[in-house]
Write a protein that holds these residues in place. Structure first.
Motif, PDB file in Angstrom:
ATOM      1  N   LEU A 135      -5.938   2.969 -11.683  1.00 25.20           N
ATOM      2  CA  LEU A 135      -6.577   3.304 -10.419  1.00 25.20           C
ATOM      3  C   LEU A 135      -7.347   4.604 -10.506  1.00 25.20           C
ATOM      4  CD1 LEU A 135      -3.880   2.339  -7.760  1.00 25.20           C
ATOM      5  CD2 LEU A 135      -6.027   1.167  -8.256  1.00 25.20           C
ATOM      6  N   VAL A 171      -4.274   2.560   0.915  1.00 24.56           N
ATOM      7  CA  VAL A 171      -4.026   2.890  -0.482  1.00 24.56           C
ATOM      8  C   VAL A 171      -4.662   4.238  -0.761  1.00 24.56           C
ATOM      9  CG1 VAL A 171      -4.416   2.269  -2.888  1.00 24.56           C
ATOM     10  CG2 VAL A 171      -3.913   0.488  -1.210  1.00 24.56           C
ATOM     11  N   GLN A 199      -4.090  -7.180  -7.762  1.00 27.19           N
ATOM     12  CA  GLN A 199      -3.520  -6.270  -8.739  1.00 27.19           C
ATOM     13  C   GLN A 199      -4.623  -5.485  -9.420  1.00 27.19           C
ATOM     14  OE1 GLN A 199      -1.272  -9.321 -10.956  1.00 27.19           O
ATOM     15  NE2 GLN A 199       0.603  -8.294 -10.272  1.00 27.19           N
ATOM     16  N   GLY A 211       0.809  -1.198   0.000  1.00 27.04           N
ATOM     17  CA  GLY A 211       0.000   0.000   0.000  1.00 27.04           C
ATOM     18  C   GLY A 211       0.847   1.255   0.000  1.00 27.04           C
ATOM     19  N   LEU A 216      -1.665  -0.978  -9.326  1.00 30.35           N
ATOM     20  CA  LEU A 216      -1.526  -1.293  -7.914  1.00 30.35           C
ATOM     21  C   LEU A 216      -1.214  -2.765  -7.771  1.00 30.35           C
ATOM     22  CD1 LEU A 216      -1.934  -0.458  -4.867  1.00 30.35           C
ATOM     23  CD2 LEU A 216      -4.278  -1.289  -5.152  1.00 30.35           C
ATOM     24  N   SER A 217      -0.359  -3.080  -6.832  1.00 32.58           N
ATOM     25  CA  SER A 217      -0.045  -4.466  -6.529  1.00 32.58           C
ATOM     26  C   SER A 217       0.076  -4.629  -5.020  1.00 32.58           C
ATOM     27  CB  SER A 217       1.251  -4.899  -7.222  1.00 32.58           C
ATOM     28  OG  SER A 217       1.534  -6.264  -6.967  1.00 32.58           O
ATOM     29  N   THR A 220      -9.410   4.681  -3.386  1.00 34.53           N
ATOM     30  CA  THR A 220      -8.757   5.022  -2.130  1.00 34.53           C
ATOM     31  C   THR A 220      -9.448   4.343  -0.954  1.00 34.53           C
ATOM     32  OG1 THR A 220      -7.909   7.150  -2.899  1.00 34.53           O
ATOM     33  CG2 THR A 220      -8.209   6.898  -0.535  1.00 34.53           C
ATOM     34  N   VAL A 252      -0.521   6.285  -4.620  1.00 27.70           N
ATOM     35  CA  VAL A 252      -0.486   5.872  -6.012  1.00 27.70           C
ATOM     36  C   VAL A 252      -1.155   6.944  -6.866  1.00 27.70           C
ATOM     37  CG1 VAL A 252      -1.025   4.058  -7.664  1.00 27.70           C
ATOM     38  CG2 VAL A 252      -0.640   3.479  -5.276  1.00 27.70           C
ATOM     39  N   VAL A 265      -5.087   7.108  -3.644  1.00 28.06           N
ATOM     40  CA  VAL A 265      -4.951   7.418  -5.062  1.00 28.06           C
ATOM     41  C   VAL A 265      -5.069   8.923  -5.230  1.00 28.06           C
ATOM     42  CG1 VAL A 265      -5.802   7.010  -7.385  1.00 28.06           C
ATOM     43  CG2 VAL A 265      -5.951   5.208  -5.662  1.00 28.06           C
TER      44      VAL A 265
END
Length: 116
Positions: A86, A112, A82, A9, A18-19, A91, A12, A114
């Motif tokens: 995004l 996470v 994954q 996280g 995203l991974s 988020t 991003v 974004v």
């Protein structure tokens, strides 16, 4: 006690991939289901993706299904999430989830964010 630890996280950029990865403290070979949930600010926790021991995958919605994929690696005792492209609405706090018969286990979550 099964422990689940998320990683990957962070911040991003919108449109970027995203991974996330979740590592279990023991073999997941016979886990009935593993997957990911997320909780956006001010919203309820929702299922993103789940995979059963038989390899059947479930996604939380049409928007998620089109952009997110779940991967279960029984040999490595991990489950990954994954996503591509995004969006700001992605988020939230992402939680790893596992179910063993009637018992459920949750990771502590990974944030996470974004940025648009």
């Amino acid at each position: 006690q099964v422990q689940l630890v998320e990683s990957g996280g962070g911040l991003v950029q919108s449109g970027w991939p995203l991974s996330l990865s979740c590592a279990a403290s023991e073999s997941i070979f016979n886990f009935n289901a593993m997957g990911w949930y997320r909780q956006a600010p001010g919203k309820q926790r929702e299922m993103v993706a789940l995979m059963t021991v038989g390899g059947v995958t479930h996604y939380g919605g049409s928007d998620v299904e089109g952009r997110f994929t779940i991967h279960r690696d029984n040999a490595a005792n991990t489950v990954a999430l994954q996503a591509n492209s995004l969006k700001s609405e992605d988020t939230g706090v992402y939680y790893c989830y596992a179910r063993i018969m009637r018992r459920e286990y949750w990771g502590q979550g990974t944030q996470v964010t974004v940025s648009s």
